[in-house]
Design a protein around this motif. Structure first.
Motif, PDB file in Angstrom:
ATOM      1  N   ILE A 189       1.606  51.503  47.613  1.00  0.00           N
ATOM      2  CA  ILE A 189       2.733  50.582  47.400  1.00  0.00           C
ATOM      3  C   ILE A 189       2.369  49.505  46.392  1.00  0.00           C
ATOM      4  O   ILE A 189       3.126  49.236  45.446  1.00  0.00           O
ATOM      5  CB  ILE A 189       3.167  49.945  48.735  1.00  0.00           C
TER       6      ILE A 189
ATOM      7  N   GLU B 297       4.289  49.567  42.752  1.00  0.00           N
ATOM      8  CA  GLU B 297       5.197  48.440  42.516  1.00  0.00           C
ATOM      9  C   GLU B 297       4.687  47.538  41.398  1.00  0.00           C
ATOM     10  O   GLU B 297       5.474  47.023  40.593  1.00  0.00           O
ATOM     11  CB  GLU B 297       5.400  47.642  43.800  1.00  0.00           C
TER      12      GLU B 297
ATOM     13  N   ILE C 286       9.939  57.137  47.475  1.00  0.00           N
ATOM     14  CA  ILE C 286      10.306  56.059  48.400  1.00  0.00           C
ATOM     15  C   ILE C 286      10.008  54.701  47.788  1.00  0.00           C
ATOM     16  O   ILE C 286      10.806  53.754  47.896  1.00  0.00           O
ATOM     17  CB  ILE C 286       9.546  56.222  49.733  1.00  0.00           C
ATOM     18  N   ILE C 287       8.871  54.588  47.140  1.00  0.00           N
ATOM     19  CA  ILE C 287       8.482  53.300  46.554  1.00  0.00           C
ATOM     20  C   ILE C 287       9.309  52.986  45.313  1.00  0.00           C
ATOM     21  O   ILE C 287       9.827  51.879  45.152  1.00  0.00           O
ATOM     22  CB  ILE C 287       6.980  53.306  46.204  1.00  0.00           C
TER      23      ILE C 287
ATOM     24  N   ARG D  99      12.260  54.033  44.303  1.00  0.00           N
ATOM     25  CA  ARG D  99      13.692  53.797  44.477  1.00  0.00           C
ATOM     26  C   ARG D  99      13.994  52.325  44.729  1.00  0.00           C
ATOM     27  O   ARG D  99      15.057  51.824  44.366  1.00  0.00           O
ATOM     28  CB  ARG D  99      14.266  54.671  45.595  1.00  0.00           C
ATOM     29  N   ARG D 100      13.050  51.608  45.350  1.00  0.00           N
ATOM     30  CA  ARG D 100      13.231  50.173  45.591  1.00  0.00           C
ATOM     31  C   ARG D 100      13.197  49.363  44.302  1.00  0.00           C
ATOM     32  O   ARG D 100      13.650  48.223  44.265  1.00  0.00           O
ATOM     33  CB  ARG D 100      12.123  49.662  46.526  1.00  0.00           C
ATOM     34  N   CYS D 101      12.648  49.966  43.261  1.00  0.00           N
ATOM     35  CA  CYS D 101      12.483  49.258  41.994  1.00  0.00           C
ATOM     36  C   CYS D 101      13.555  49.631  40.972  1.00  0.00           C
ATOM     37  O   CYS D 101      13.583  49.076  39.871  1.00  0.00           O
ATOM     38  CB  CYS D 101      11.103  49.547  41.403  1.00  0.00           C
TER      39      CYS D 101
ATOM     40  N   PRO E 160      19.980  50.041  42.278  1.00  0.00           N
ATOM     41  CA  PRO E 160      20.427  50.708  43.507  1.00  0.00           C
ATOM     42  C   PRO E 160      21.719  51.494  43.337  1.00  0.00           C
ATOM     43  O   PRO E 160      21.966  52.446  44.077  1.00  0.00           O
ATOM     44  CB  PRO E 160      20.601  49.556  44.507  1.00  0.00           C
TER      45      PRO E 160
ATOM     46  N   VAL F  54      20.457  55.076  41.871  1.00  0.00           N
ATOM     47  CA  VAL F  54      19.356  55.829  42.467  1.00  0.00           C
ATOM     48  C   VAL F  54      19.788  57.249  42.829  1.00  0.00           C
ATOM     49  O   VAL F  54      19.056  58.221  42.602  1.00  0.00           O
ATOM     50  CB  VAL F  54      18.816  55.093  43.712  1.00  0.00           C
TER      51      VAL F  54
END
Length: 380
Positions: free
Chosen positions: A237, A241, A277-278, A280-282, A285, A288
């Protein structure tokens, strides 16, 4: 009707040679002429003329896709590997930078957590092909076990490979303290190695093991494996990130909001993939769902970047094509754009499945299976 599967079938020489390492045969782009009895020469010519329309479509589609793949931007291609992933930033169709961002702790933690799997790989072929009375017995498919246990318990040929692997584990155990791991992680790695070496010692001494003894051993290591997983996840992570922040600053917010990401992985890690998973948070949204692509491959491609761009170009082109070619049927257009085969909607309808159901719906396929005495609905 031209299906999405037809597009995949030898349309692009670039994708085929990159992924498979071979040159598509001429037959891949020129359909064979049927030799059915009673077909006249005129009929064959007519049918070949019909096929030519599809051949022309494939050629045009391949040309569009090839050019589009050189214009895609910005794109991140992720190659999953034992070190936490190899990440490439692509701008205007060309690689800009490639980085392995995950700290070494990820690889070290996972290396020890994989030891029970290493022991299993040596011993699996020698277990009994009968599911024993274990707490999780109902979760083991008897046929799967029969396939894996292809040598059976009548041999001790596993002893040599097991002892050889134990030598590797002994060296790792002796050197563990010099790796200067976090204390909690070091203790967990020590526990896994100690339990593993004890299991090897006992199995070699008795010249026997079984599924029950192996699962007792592996159960004893599991709490420590969970600890190694926690450290590996934290390392990944932080590394991913951090790289995403760096590249976002490089690309700029305006372009970053349209970022495409292609994550290449084998089938067993393609769903809920750790990198996906990691990342997509960046990402933006709102995009995605369409711009983060988990691309499952049979094995690591020889040229991952080309494979990723080739597939991404296909997906991007289809997103637009679906709405222009099929503007009056959103359900079929969505099938065209997504992972479903274009014919899935019609096939499900004929098999009696619910309208709009996914192609993988068990109720839609099993309930209509001819083996169960039911027939598909005829075309209208």
């Amino acid at each position: 009707m031209v299906t999405r599967r037809a597009f995949i079938d030898a349309t692009s020489a670039v994708g085929a040679t990159t992924l498979l390492g071979t040159t598509p045969a001429a037959a891949a782009t020129t359909a064979p002429t049927p030799s059915a009895a009673g077909v006249t020469h005129a009929e064959r010519r007519a049918r070949d003329a019909i096929r030519a329309a599809n051949v022309g479509m494939r050629a045009s589609y391949a040309a569009l896709k090839s050019e589009l793949s050189t214009r895609l931007s910005p794109v991140i291609v992720v190659q999953n590997d034992a070190t936490g992933g190899r990440f490439t930033l692509i701008r205007d169709g060309s690689p800009s930078e490639t980085i392995c961002p995950v700290p070494e702790l990820f690889e070290l933690a996972k290396s020890i957590s994989h030891v029970p799997q290493g022991l299993f790989s040596i011993l699996a072929a020698y277990v009994s092909d009968t599911v024993p009375n274990l707490p999780n017995a109902s979760r083991i498919d008897p046929h799967d076990l029969d396939m894996v246990a292809f040598r059976g318990p009548g041999s001790v040929d596993w002893i040599g490979p097991l002892q050889e692997y134990a030598t590797t584990l002994t060296t790792a155990r002796r050197q563990l303290v010099n790796a200067h791991l976090p204390r909690e992680l070091e203790l967990s790695c020590r526990k896994i190695l100690d339990e593993s070496l004890t299991f090897v010692r006992d199995s070699v001494r008795d010249e026997t093991f079984d599924m029950a003894s192996f699962t007792r051993f592996s159960a004893a290591t599991y709490p420590s494996i969970r600890t190694t997983m926690a450290y590996a996840a934290s390392a990944q992570i932080s590394g991913v990130e951090g790289l995403m922040r760096k590249w976002r600053a490089t690309v700029g917010d305006e372009q970053w909001k349209d970022l495409y990401t292609v994550v290449l992985s084998i089938w067993t890690t393609s769903e809920a993939n750790q990198a996906s998973i990691i990342i997509r948070r960046c990402m933006n949204p709102t995009k995605v769902a369409t711009h983060l692509i988990d691309l499952s491959t049979v094995e690591i491609p020889r040229d991952p970047i080309s494979v990723a761009l080739d597939n991404l170009a296909r997906i991007v082109a289809d997103n637009v094509s679906a709405e222009m070619v099929l503007p009056t049927d959103p359900v079929v257009a969505d099938a065209f754009k997504g992972k479903e085969d274009l014919l899935s909607v019609e096939i499900l309808r004929q098999l009696g499945g619910p309208a709009g159901a996914p192609a993988t719906s068990a109720s839609a396929t099993e309930s209509a299976c001819p083996l169960l005495g039911k027939k598909a609905r005829p075309p209208v």
